[in-house]
Design an enzyme around this catalytic site. Sequence first.
Site, PDB file in Angstrom:
ATOM      1  N   GLU A  55       0.431  -5.276  10.889  1.00 38.57           N
ATOM      2  CA  GLU A  55      -0.082  -3.967  10.674  1.00 38.57           C
ATOM      3  C   GLU A  55       0.959  -3.047  11.822  1.00 38.57           C
ATOM      4  O   GLU A  55       0.646  -3.592  13.183  1.00 38.57           O
ATOM      5  CB  GLU A  55      -1.564  -3.816  11.010  1.00 38.57           C
ATOM      6  N   GLU A  83       1.972   3.675   3.126  1.00 33.77           N
ATOM      7  CA  GLU A  83       2.618   2.917   4.274  1.00 33.77           C
ATOM      8  C   GLU A  83       3.806   2.858   4.263  1.00 33.77           C
ATOM      9  O   GLU A  83       4.574   1.902   4.429  1.00 33.77           O
ATOM     10  CB  GLU A  83       1.640   1.408   4.469  1.00 33.77           C
ATOM     11  N   HIS A 136       2.163  -3.957   6.985  1.00 31.23           N
ATOM     12  CA  HIS A 136       1.437  -2.704   6.471  1.00 31.23           C
ATOM     13  C   HIS A 136       1.568  -1.902   7.554  1.00 31.23           C
ATOM     14  O   HIS A 136       2.041  -2.320   8.711  1.00 31.23           O
ATOM     15  CB  HIS A 136       0.144  -3.246   6.366  1.00 31.23           C
ATOM     16  N   HIS A 168       0.871  -1.049  -0.074  1.00 30.79           N
ATOM     17  CA  HIS A 168      -0.054   0.116   0.101  1.00 30.79           C
ATOM     18  C   HIS A 168       0.933   1.123   0.065  1.00 30.79           C
ATOM     19  O   HIS A 168       1.772   1.373   0.772  1.00 30.79           O
ATOM     20  CB  HIS A 168      -0.960  -0.110   1.295  1.00 30.79           C
TER      21      HIS A 168
HETATM   22 ZN   LIG Z   1      -1.737  -1.797   4.161  1.00 28.76          ZN
END
Ligand SMILES: [Zn+2]
Length: 415
Positions: A378, A179, A305, A176
């Site tokens: 994350e 990020e 992420h 992404h």
């Molecule tokens: Zn992500």
Amino acid sequence: MFTRRRTWGALAAAAGLALLTATAPAHGDPAAPQRGLYEVHGATDAAKRTTVRNSGADVAGTRGDVMTVVATPKQADGLRAGGFALDQVGDFDQLLAQRSNAGGAHEPNDFPPGDEAYHTYAETTDALKKAVADHGDLAQLSSAGKSFEGRELNVLKIASKASEGKPEVLFTCNQHAREHLTTEMCLHIVQRFTDGYASDNAIKDMVDSHQIYVVPNMNPDGSEYDISGGKYQGWRKTRKPVPDSTEIGTDPNRNWGYKWGCCGGSSDDPSAEDYHGPSAFSEPETKAVSDFMAAHRFKAHIDFHTFSELVLWPYGYTKDDTAEGMSAEEAKRFADVGRQMADTNKYTPEQSSDLYVTDGDVNDWAWSKSKTLSYTFEMYPKDGGIDGFYPPASEIPEQTTRNDAAVDILVKQAG
Ligand SMILES: [Zn+2]
């Protein structure tokens, strides 16, 4: 400004589309609705969180039953009608502009003032080349292929003479675009396993008994676009125009080819932030990296992420703990190792679909394809508004080092 500037030349060249489509309004155009940053309350279980995801709003982070989302007024109204309570944190465009204006000059090819310690794509490539120059006996640079706009998808292999034939481990970052902390995480792994080899016996043992691969930038077009003009754009997806649409970009982590688009865990609307693309592996980036992965036998993998501080494991497409290709014993191993890693970094461990359903993500594919022990982390922060997307560069050392012990556990799990 949060804009979706079109690269019209590339659009026309790639898709053979007429430029007539350029007249449609885009976010950031005067005709486009302003997007707000909201806290959504009442997302008390995975089904409700999946509903929020499916609204087309851009889910940035999740903490308990509160989700941070970027939404158009229409999406926000839809969520309210669905029974959720929304607090507007601010106007997303204004927040991005404020976050990008700490003072000082904007360099067109760098992060906004104050965040220059983050690595641009060019700086990331230089850092990888330096690792090879400094440690020619340990580090090798290659490419998994090219992004849509022609950037190399860099792969750094870390292995000693003793590593030959030993289990392969993979770390991937920056699927992404915005990020950026994850790219720093991958660079930190590279630095630790190369610079640390000569002085740290534990590092030497891990390298000598494994072949470690790092892909710091899986979506370089997106990450470069996200800092274009020296200002944050709030961009998540790839930069390839969607065929037969005025939209640009697919969510790469809904584009992988296992149970792609199967289960309400992604969107078929090209304007949605979790748009799964026109077909599985429609994006050159996921195609190239998946081919690279399929050509190896990765025993273990983390895809990094931001944000929410979570350790997630497959499957994402189903809420069931076990399913086709995942025995109870295998599910237990995922949970055991996930919890062990989370003990060290104090993230929250859970099966991916306990958060919300996702289909077509890298973990489901890596497990189903190669039985790779494949996790999503994350990273920092646990929650937040605009700083959740863009933590200050001063956080980089602490928030990357924080995962050292978890990374070591993962490496050792490879055998
Ligand atoms: Zn992500």
